[in-house]
Design an enzyme around this catalytic site. Structure first.
Site, PDB file in Angstrom:
ATOM      1  N   ARG A   1      62.952  39.585  41.274  1.00 60.14           N
ATOM      2  CA  ARG A   1      63.538  40.189  40.082  1.00 60.14           C
ATOM      3  C   ARG A   1      65.037  40.400  40.232  1.00 60.14           C
ATOM      4  O   ARG A   1      65.798  40.257  39.264  1.00 60.14           O
ATOM      5  CB  ARG A   1      62.817  41.501  39.761  1.00 60.14           C
TER       6      ARG A   1
ATOM      7  N   SER B   1      48.314  42.608  34.598  1.00 58.18           N
ATOM      8  CA  SER B   1      49.148  41.642  35.303  1.00 58.18           C
ATOM      9  C   SER B   1      50.620  41.991  35.120  1.00 58.18           C
ATOM     10  O   SER B   1      51.157  41.890  34.016  1.00 58.18           O
ATOM     11  CB  SER B   1      48.889  40.219  34.793  1.00 58.18           C
TER      12      SER B   1
ATOM     13  N   ASP C   1      47.234  42.919  45.875  1.00 61.26           N
ATOM     14  CA  ASP C   1      47.560  41.945  46.916  1.00 61.26           C
ATOM     15  C   ASP C   1      47.053  42.350  48.294  1.00 61.26           C
ATOM     16  O   ASP C   1      47.080  41.540  49.223  1.00 61.26           O
ATOM     17  CB  ASP C   1      49.074  41.732  46.983  1.00 61.26           C
TER      18      ASP C   1
ATOM     19  N   ARG D   1      40.594  34.602  46.230  1.00 58.67           N
ATOM     20  CA  ARG D   1      40.635  35.441  47.431  1.00 58.67           C
ATOM     21  C   ARG D   1      39.307  36.124  47.730  1.00 58.67           C
ATOM     22  O   ARG D   1      39.021  36.437  48.885  1.00 58.67           O
ATOM     23  CB  ARG D   1      41.765  36.476  47.313  1.00 58.67           C
TER      24      ARG D   1
ATOM     25  N   ARG E   1      46.775  27.131  39.610  1.00 52.58           N
ATOM     26  CA  ARG E   1      46.739  28.471  39.024  1.00 52.58           C
ATOM     27  C   ARG E   1      47.021  28.444  37.529  1.00 52.58           C
ATOM     28  O   ARG E   1      47.822  27.636  37.044  1.00 52.58           O
ATOM     29  CB  ARG E   1      47.729  29.393  39.746  1.00 52.58           C
TER      30      ARG E   1
ATOM     31  N   SER F   1      58.404  41.177  45.401  1.00 55.79           N
ATOM     32  CA  SER F   1      58.475  41.352  43.944  1.00 55.79           C
ATOM     33  C   SER F   1      59.879  41.735  43.501  1.00 55.79           C
ATOM     34  O   SER F   1      60.409  41.210  42.507  1.00 55.79           O
ATOM     35  CB  SER F   1      57.484  42.435  43.504  1.00 55.79           C
TER      36      SER F   1
ATOM     37  N   ARG G   1      48.276  35.379  52.378  1.00 58.98           N
ATOM     38  CA  ARG G   1      47.625  36.661  52.683  1.00 58.98           C
ATOM     39  C   ARG G   1      46.261  36.459  53.351  1.00 58.98           C
ATOM     40  O   ARG G   1      45.838  37.276  54.180  1.00 58.98           O
ATOM     41  CB  ARG G   1      47.499  37.500  51.422  1.00 58.98           C
TER      42      ARG G   1
ATOM     43  N   LYS H   1      44.423  34.203  42.224  1.00 55.50           N
ATOM     44  CA  LYS H   1      45.647  34.331  43.014  1.00 55.50           C
ATOM     45  C   LYS H   1      45.950  32.985  43.670  1.00 55.50           C
ATOM     46  O   LYS H   1      45.506  31.938  43.213  1.00 55.50           O
ATOM     47  CB  LYS H   1      45.476  35.462  44.041  1.00 55.50           C
TER      48      LYS H   1
END
Length: 448
Positions: free
Chosen positions: A33, A174, A326, A357, A129, A29, A402, A353
């Site tokens: 950024r 979110s 996550d 999931r 998505r 993350s 994941r 996701k």
């Protein structure tokens, strides 16, 4: 390992104690950024510890396409010569964000208030998505979005020529939506306000502040109210990326369920909007200690010492979901080795996701002898107790990194080997996963 190429079947089998130090990659993350804010700044931003997984590398390519100079100097060491707020150039080609929902949604926000047009696509998983959760709020600034039915990629964004500031209440918890709105607000005059009923990870706010933006957060009756003053001059920074708690989750959880294990995972982010898994594991009886607590790159970090533990099922508070969203797949694996039932409510975001999931974990655990209950918002795992998971099944990963890593962890302590149909997506977030786990003592093999 490529998340975009030929499927790679992988199998994990019961192993001896996991021992040693797990140097997990930089936080995904924060890496996204750092590249984006570096591109929107004036001067040269220097980044150390950048995650070099496919997701982040796709964001680096995108920043080049928008006119920033992005250079790799060595492992994890990068620099970004930015173009300033509102300075994005129009890309010559389609922007391919691979598997990264974070990358595409944040970049859409960052370009939404520049007078340019860009078209975005991604891999098969990303194209499924929903993007409406971002295109709806950026349209309030004056941007326009044209995509496939259901607001899906490929999608073209026409940036606002005369953007207006926005006051927006997020309809779901979110961090991607919040961050996209804040990044769009950078090039809008006046104040852009985002209101969250439930706080989500705050990396964007912390980093914006570090780059020189005027941004405040207060808790009111409306929720968490974040106010950004538009059209700042962001100033290039030096960013040290802490290690990713979402990646650390895999060796941590593996050590908890493999008898005799003891590992150290150094320098893991302990941001209070990201540490929900570690709190949950402690409540289940996990032997985890937090050593050498300190601050790096504006983020709290600690070294984690983890020992094998006999665990018990709990009811995970729904309000903790955003702080560990996550990590639910690998938490479900841990729950399979606990005594009793673990209930995980408030997890509806898992449905949208990289894969659904909840469904992916439920079907995969069932294939390996674990009893599961689910509804739209809840996953319930009936624990088999220490060393009690039968194993022997193959899980479908649905192009989800994941899911793939979670079932590799399951196989390390199950009675029979556990396989996944495709482990290639692991490269999107944790390209050294196989080597790191093998160094600790895990036995993971690829099919010939």
């Amino acid at each position: 390992m490529s998340g975009h190429g030929t499927p790679i079947k992988m199998t994990s089998r019961k192993c001896g104690p996991l021992m040693g130090t797990a140097e997990v990659p930089g936080d995904k993350s924060i890496s996204h950024r750092a590249l984006i804010l570096g591109a929107l700044s004036v001067g040269e931003t220097k980044i150390t510890g950048l995650l070099e997984g496919e997701d982040v590398l796709d964001t680096a390519k995108a920043m080049r396409a928008f006119g920033a100079e992005v250079t790799q100097h060595g492992p994890g060491s990068w620099s970004v010569h930015g173009v300033g707020v509102g300075g994005f150039a129009e890309p010559e080609n389609i922007i391919d964000c691979g598997n990264s929902g974070t990358g595409v949604r944040l970049i859409m926000g960052a370009m939404a208030t520049a007078p340019i047009t860009a078209t975005f696509t991604g891999d098969g998983s990303l194209r499924k998505r929903p993007m409406g959760r971002v295109t709806d709020p950026i349209s309030l600034f004056g941007a326009q979005a044209y995509g496939r039915h259901g607001g899906r990629l490929p999608m073209t964004i026409v940036g606002a020529k005369t953007p207006a500031p926005v006051r927006y209440t997020t309809p779901m918890a979110s961090a991607q939506v919040k961050s996209a709105v804040l990044l769009a607000g950078l090039n809008a005059p006046g104040q852009t306000v985002v209101i969250e009923k439930t706080a989500t990870r705050d990396h964007t706010e912390r980093m914006l502040r570090g780059f020189g933006a005027e941004i405040t957060t207060e808790v009111t009756d409306e929720g968490h109210v974040i106010t950004l003053q538009g059209q700042p001059e962001l100033v290039a920074q030096e960013v040290a990326v802490p290690r990713d708690p979402s990646s650390a989750a895999f060796p941590v959880c593996a050590a908890l369920i493999v008898p005799g294990s003891e590992i150290v995972v150094p320098g893991v982010s302990q941001n209070p909007t990201r540490n929900g898994l570690f709190i949950t594991l402690k409540e289940m009886g996990a032997d985890i200690s937090f050593e050498n607590e300190r601050e790096e790159g504006g983020e709290p970090v600690a070294d984690l010492r983890v020992r094998y533990s006999k665990l018990h099922g709990i009811d995970v508070p729904a309000e903790r979901a955003s702080a560990q969203i996550d990590e639910y797949p690998v938490l479900a694996v841990v729950a399979a080795f606990a005594d009793g039932v673990t209930r995980m409510p408030g997890v509806h975001e898992l449905r949208v996701k990289e894969s659904d999931r909840i469904d992916a974990m439920a079907r995969g655990l069932e294939a390996n002898g674990v009893k599961i209950e689910e509804d739209d918002d809840t996953l319930i795992v009936h624990g088999c107790g220490p060393e009690g998971v039968p194993g022997g099944g193959t899980a479908a990963t649905h192009l989800d990194h994941r899911i793939a890593m979670s079932f590799m962890v399951l196989g390390m302590a199950a009675q029979k080997p556990v396989s996944v149909d495709d482990g290639s997506p692991i490269a999107t977030s944790f390209p050294i996963f196989e080597d790191l786990m093998a160094g600790l003592g895990a036995e993971i093999a690829r099919a010939d």
